[in-house]
Design a protein around this motif. Structure first.
Motif, PDB file in Angstrom:
ATOM      1  N   LYS A 173      26.023  78.597 -40.328  1.00  0.00           N
ATOM      2  CA  LYS A 173      26.323  78.091 -38.989  1.00  0.00           C
ATOM      3  C   LYS A 173      25.111  78.224 -38.084  1.00  0.00           C
ATOM      4  O   LYS A 173      24.814  77.328 -37.287  1.00  0.00           O
ATOM      5  N   GLU A 174      24.392  79.343 -38.190  1.00  0.00           N
ATOM      6  CA  GLU A 174      23.193  79.532 -37.372  1.00  0.00           C
ATOM      7  C   GLU A 174      22.099  78.547 -37.756  1.00  0.00           C
ATOM      8  O   GLU A 174      21.348  78.074 -36.910  1.00  0.00           O
ATOM      9  N   SER A 175      22.016  78.244 -39.038  1.00  0.00           N
ATOM     10  CA  SER A 175      20.965  77.329 -39.488  1.00  0.00           C
ATOM     11  C   SER A 175      21.223  75.898 -39.035  1.00  0.00           C
ATOM     12  O   SER A 175      20.300  75.089 -38.982  1.00  0.00           O
ATOM     13  N   ARG A 176      22.484  75.574 -38.717  1.00  0.00           N
ATOM     14  CA  ARG A 176      22.773  74.208 -38.272  1.00  0.00           C
ATOM     15  C   ARG A 176      22.240  73.940 -36.862  1.00  0.00           C
ATOM     16  O   ARG A 176      22.034  72.791 -36.487  1.00  0.00           O
ATOM     17  N   ARG A 177      22.093  74.964 -36.035  1.00  0.00           N
ATOM     18  CA  ARG A 177      21.579  74.817 -34.673  1.00  0.00           C
ATOM     19  C   ARG A 177      22.413  73.800 -33.897  1.00  0.00           C
ATOM     20  O   ARG A 177      21.931  72.737 -33.475  1.00  0.00           O
ATOM     21  N   ILE A 178      23.692  74.125 -33.713  1.00  0.00           N
ATOM     22  CA  ILE A 178      24.644  73.174 -33.146  1.00  0.00           C
ATOM     23  C   ILE A 178      24.214  72.731 -31.747  1.00  0.00           C
ATOM     24  O   ILE A 178      24.242  71.539 -31.415  1.00  0.00           O
ATOM     25  N   LYS A 179      23.816  73.693 -30.904  1.00  0.00           N
ATOM     26  CA  LYS A 179      23.437  73.338 -29.540  1.00  0.00           C
ATOM     27  C   LYS A 179      22.254  72.379 -29.533  1.00  0.00           C
ATOM     28  O   LYS A 179      22.223  71.405 -28.764  1.00  0.00           O
ATOM     29  N   ARG A 180      21.297  72.659 -30.388  1.00  0.00           N
ATOM     30  CA  ARG A 180      20.117  71.791 -30.419  1.00  0.00           C
ATOM     31  C   ARG A 180      20.477  70.401 -30.934  1.00  0.00           C
ATOM     32  O   ARG A 180      19.978  69.391 -30.418  1.00  0.00           O
ATOM     33  N   MET A 181      21.351  70.335 -31.934  1.00  0.00           N
ATOM     34  CA  MET A 181      21.748  69.037 -32.467  1.00  0.00           C
ATOM     35  C   MET A 181      22.530  68.231 -31.433  1.00  0.00           C
ATOM     36  O   MET A 181      22.377  67.005 -31.352  1.00  0.00           O
ATOM     37  N   VAL A 182      23.386  68.889 -30.644  1.00  0.00           N
ATOM     38  CA  VAL A 182      24.113  68.187 -29.581  1.00  0.00           C
ATOM     39  C   VAL A 182      23.135  67.644 -28.548  1.00  0.00           C
ATOM     40  O   VAL A 182      23.258  66.498 -28.074  1.00  0.00           O
ATOM     41  N   PHE A 183      22.146  68.472 -28.176  1.00  0.00           N
ATOM     42  CA  PHE A 183      21.142  68.020 -27.215  1.00  0.00           C
ATOM     43  C   PHE A 183      20.391  66.801 -27.740  1.00  0.00           C
ATOM     44  O   PHE A 183      20.164  65.826 -27.008  1.00  0.00           O
ATOM     45  N   LEU A 184      20.015  66.823 -29.020  1.00  0.00           N
ATOM     46  CA  LEU A 184      19.292  65.688 -29.595  1.00  0.00           C
ATOM     47  C   LEU A 184      20.166  64.444 -29.667  1.00  0.00           C
ATOM     48  O   LEU A 184      19.695  63.329 -29.411  1.00  0.00           O
ATOM     49  N   ALA A 185      21.441  64.621 -30.011  1.00  0.00           N
ATOM     50  CA  ALA A 185      22.339  63.465 -30.100  1.00  0.00           C
ATOM     51  C   ALA A 185      22.510  62.803 -28.738  1.00  0.00           C
ATOM     52  O   ALA A 185      22.421  61.567 -28.609  1.00  0.00           O
ATOM     53  N   VAL A 186      22.744  63.610 -27.703  1.00  0.00           N
ATOM     54  CA  VAL A 186      22.906  63.064 -26.356  1.00  0.00           C
ATOM     55  C   VAL A 186      21.592  62.457 -25.862  1.00  0.00           C
ATOM     56  O   VAL A 186      21.566  61.351 -25.279  1.00  0.00           O
ATOM     57  N   GLY A 187      20.497  63.168 -26.099  1.00  0.00           N
ATOM     58  CA  GLY A 187      19.200  62.696 -25.623  1.00  0.00           C
ATOM     59  C   GLY A 187      18.788  61.379 -26.242  1.00  0.00           C
ATOM     60  O   GLY A 187      18.362  60.452 -25.542  1.00  0.00           O
ATOM     61  N   TRP A 188      18.926  61.253 -27.574  1.00  0.00           N
ATOM     62  CA  TRP A 188      18.513  60.016 -28.232  1.00  0.00           C
ATOM     63  C   TRP A 188      19.481  58.873 -27.941  1.00  0.00           C
ATOM     64  O   TRP A 188      19.088  57.697 -27.956  1.00  0.00           O
ATOM     65  N   SER A 189      20.750  59.199 -27.679  1.00  0.00           N
ATOM     66  CA  SER A 189      21.682  58.152 -27.259  1.00  0.00           C
ATOM     67  C   SER A 189      21.277  57.587 -25.908  1.00  0.00           C
ATOM     68  O   SER A 189      21.286  56.363 -25.684  1.00  0.00           O
ATOM     69  N   LEU A 190      20.902  58.482 -24.995  1.00  0.00           N
ATOM     70  CA  LEU A 190      20.427  58.032 -23.688  1.00  0.00           C
ATOM     71  C   LEU A 190      19.126  57.255 -23.816  1.00  0.00           C
ATOM     72  O   LEU A 190      18.910  56.256 -23.114  1.00  0.00           O
ATOM     73  N   MET A 191      18.256  57.689 -24.735  1.00  0.00           N
ATOM     74  CA  MET A 191      17.003  56.965 -24.966  1.00  0.00           C
ATOM     75  C   MET A 191      17.280  55.550 -25.489  1.00  0.00           C
ATOM     76  O   MET A 191      16.639  54.574 -25.065  1.00  0.00           O
ATOM     77  N   ALA A 192      18.246  55.421 -26.402  1.00  0.00           N
ATOM     78  CA  ALA A 192      18.601  54.096 -26.913  1.00  0.00           C
ATOM     79  C   ALA A 192      19.126  53.191 -25.798  1.00  0.00           C
ATOM     80  O   ALA A 192      18.814  51.994 -25.750  1.00  0.00           O
ATOM     81  N   TYR A 193      19.904  53.765 -24.875  1.00  0.00           N
ATOM     82  CA  TYR A 193      20.416  52.976 -23.754  1.00  0.00           C
ATOM     83  C   TYR A 193      19.280  52.542 -22.829  1.00  0.00           C
ATOM     84  O   TYR A 193      19.277  51.405 -22.326  1.00  0.00           O
TER      85      TYR A 193
END
Length: 700
Positions: free
Chosen positions: A69-89
């Motif tokens: 679970k720690e290796s997945r870096r959930i918070k960082r992955m959520v930040f990247l998903a939101v950030g790149w979605s906004l970048m695509a928009y």
């Protein structure tokens, strides 16, 4: 020319600004998240199957889930998903705005002609357009209006004159428009309310915080975070404490004490909360560890005492009543492997054999959860200390290795293991199955050689050639083909072999069709058949260790008398050939030969970092011959034609006193003198000029 400043009230330029800011933040975070890790993912590697579950199996599995679970870096992955979605928009808005933006005025595009058209062709094309689009002749269709038709004809006329009228063409070439200089506006990528009197201070404060505090903070945190760790993944402060605690006369037990210096970052913060926990750990391991360990515990205090006690509790397989202590025990055990890698690097820097071997062997104890001096038989499922004592006939000087135990007859093994206070039939069969799947390197031959030479000469680039086979315990391998023990020099056009680079496809990957020289049932029994279809190495069988690990073998040369490492280790991570048919594996350790001739006595060590009792040690002699000029007549295949006397090569050879091929006219006038001057080179080679350097090792 007038200039207007327009604010982006409709959001036409704002996406450019937002995309730039997002890229500054998403770029470093994305790279640090998805950059190749030093630790290879081991999810797809084959395993040694076993149904054995340790007493604290639930705690071990819970620890593994926590680490995953720690290796997945959930918070960082959520930040990247939101950030790149906004970048695509933002990119979508930029593309849309670009499509709606006014086009550059181009007369060729307006007229619909090529830029290479001549003036005659332009006039002819303009006449055709006037017939079709002149306001007096145009036919309105659909939603077309007279105003649109007039505007279209004005643009056509301007475009025509820009290409044919001298004055208008000059305006177009100089200012980009037939009407001369045009007013332009500068768009600010912000809405006007951002600089209004009531909000400009808030906007300035926002930018000041973002660019003056937040961005420098995270960039600095990322940068200094990467510099805080060594190449072994250990904090610099931890590595410094390990270095201070290092001792040249370090054995396995002392290595555990040195490793306890790594627990500062883990327990220092909660030093007040752990009061009394050291005594719980101490009372739990009392009676399971040597008296020297208890004395060492008494001299420690605080976080170091707790770390030292937890390491011994893990290796003695002690289960606590407190679930938190069990979790901390597993954390310390997993981190101790990284600490030990740093300790090994320190020992290698000192080049002292004893601490190097201690660091390599204590890794075996940590991975297998066996204390220093424990029986290697404890690596097998369901084997307990009581059973090992009964097998080894309690009081014996040395512990039994798995190879020695599996060398007993089947009936004797069953008699020792199965019965009252022993194993059941099913447990015995599973333990034997695991024993026959543990990879053990059997050294077939070791020798020194210099590529392309018959002997080893001073200062030559020498290689220690190691011929080994993977022979599991209890499996009798077939005889070795003598050809497999030879080491032929690579062909001159084999660049990969000459520079030591691994070819793109190994024999394992090319699907060799060779049949196994032993019966199929023996191959299945050995457990190596599963590896033949996969190029991935098998994971270490370590049910008590809270993480997946790969076995590694270290090979190095040492001076037995001086007790120092002479040649740095070579690490074996994967076998180049298939192991299901006991194929010979070849490894080469390259180093520089001594500068003086004579015999050099080495001690070769082959140490596995994951399995106890599988180490190999042997004495090996390197014979270094004096470098002599070749005195015999060359063989026919080695003869090189002499250069002509009249050529440049012949002049150079003649100036150095070498023989050259006489020219035709010279040979005609000096036949007699040539015969008299011809030297006799039919001599014998000196003894020892072709010394055999195949030095088979003698196992100590």
């Amino acid at each position: 020319m007038s200039t207007d400043y327009n604010y982006d009230e409709q959001g036409q330029f704002f996406p450019y600004f937002v995309a730039t800011m997002l890229l500054l933040a998403l770029g470093p975070v994305t790279y640090s998240t998805f950059a190749p890790s030093k630790q290879t993912g081991l999810q797809n590697n084959p395993r040694i199957e076993s149904t054995f579950k340790p007493a604290d199996y639930d705690h071990i599995e819970q620890h593994k889930r926590k680490k995953r679970k720690e290796s997945r870096r959930i918070k960082r992955m959520v930040f990247l998903a939101v950030g790149w979605s906004l970048m695509a928009y933002m990119i979508y808005l930029i593309v849309t705005a670009s499509a709606l933006a006014p086009k550059i005025w181009d007369p060729y595009v307006i007229l619909g002609i090529s830029m290479s058209a001549t003036e005659k062709a332009i006039k002819s094309h303009y006449r055709r357009l006037s017939i079709k689009f002149h306001p007096d002749k145009v036919k309105l269709e659909g939603n077309d209006t007279m105003e649109a038709a007039n505007e279209r004809w004005v643009q056509i006329t301007k475009a025509y004159k820009a290409l044919t009228d001298e004055e208008i063409r000059k305006n177009y070439q100089e200012y980009g428009h037939p009407d001369g200089k045009q007013s332009y506006s500068i768009g600010i990528a912000l809405p006007q309310w951002t600089i209004a009197d009531g909000s400009k201070y808030y906007v300035l404060a926002f930018y000041g915080v973002m660019f003056g505090i937040v961005l420098p903070y995270y960039v600095g945190k990322w940068w200094y975070g990467t510099k805080r760790y060594t190449k072994d993944g250990v904090l610099m402060e931890t590595a410094g404490r390990l270095f201070k605690a290092f001792e040249e006369d370090c054995d396995e037990k002392k290595a555990v004490e040195i490793l306890s210096a790594g627990g500062l970052e883990k327990f220092k913060k909660d030093e007040k909360k752990m009061e009394g926990q050291e005594h719980i750990v101490e009372s739990a391991i009392k009676g399971k560890v040597p008296s020297g360990v208890m004395k060492a515990l008494g001299k420690m205090d605080g976080w170091k005492r707790k770390t030292y006690g937890l390491l011994w509790a893990y290796m003695t397989r002690t289960k606590f009543q407190d679930a938190k202590l069990d979790a901390e025990k597993l954390d310390v055990a997993q981190e101790a492997v990284s600490w030990n890698n740093s300790l090994l690097s320190i020992a290698l820097a000192f080049s002292i054999t004893k601490p190097i071997l201690s660091a390599m062997r204590i890794n075996q104890n940590i991975v297998q959860a066996i204390p220093p001096g424990g029986s290697p038989l404890l690596q097998l499922p369901y084997f307990t200390e009581e059973l090992c004592e009964r097998i080894e006939e309690f009081g014996a000087k040395d512990h039994w290795t798995i190879q020695r135990f599996m060398g007993l007859p089947e009936e004797k093994r069953r008699q020792l293991c199965i019965g009252k206070d022993g194993l059941t039939e099913q447990q015995y069969e599973e333990a034997m199955s695991v024993a026959q799947k543990i990879p053990i390197l059997h050294v077939e031959k070791t020798f020194f050689k210099v590529q392309g030479e018959k002997s080893v000469t001073p200062n030559a680039i020498c290689q220690l050639v190691l011929k080994v086979r993977v022979v599991p315990a209890g499996v009798k391998p077939p005889p070795v083909d003598p050809k497999d023990l030879e080491d032929e020099d690579p062909a001159e056009d084999d660049v990969d072999a000459l520079i030591g680079r691994t070819p793109a496809k190994s024999k394992t990957q090319t699907g060799s069709s060779e049949k196994s020289p032993i019966p199929t049932n023996e191959v299945e029994k050995s457990g190596l058949l599963a590896e033949s279809g996969s190029s991935l190495p098998t994971l270490t069988h370590a049910p008590f260790f809270p993480a997946a690990a790969l076995p590694k073998w270290h090979v190095f040369l040492a001076d037995r008398r001086a007790g120092r490492m002479i040649i740095a280790p070579m690490t074996i991570l994967q076998f180049p050939e298939k192991t299901d048919n006991f194929q010979v594996q070849t490894f080469k350790l390259q180093f520089g030969a001594p500068p003086n001739a004579g015999e050099v006595h080495f001690q070769m060590h082959l140490v596995c970092d994951s399995y106890l009792g599988t180490d190999y040690k042997s004495s090996i002699v390197l014979k270094v011959d004096e470098q002599r000029m070749f005195e015999g007549r060359p063989r026919e295949e080695d003869e090189i034609s002499e250069p002509d006397e009249d050529s440049l090569a012949g002049l150079l050879a003649s100036s150095q006193g070498k023989e050259v091929k006489r020219s035709a006219h010279h040979h005609h006038h000096h036949d007699d003198s040539d015969e008299e001057d011809e030297s006799d080179t039919d001599g014998e080679e000196e003894e020892g000029s072709a010394t055999d350097t195949d030095t088979d090792s003698d196992e100590d």
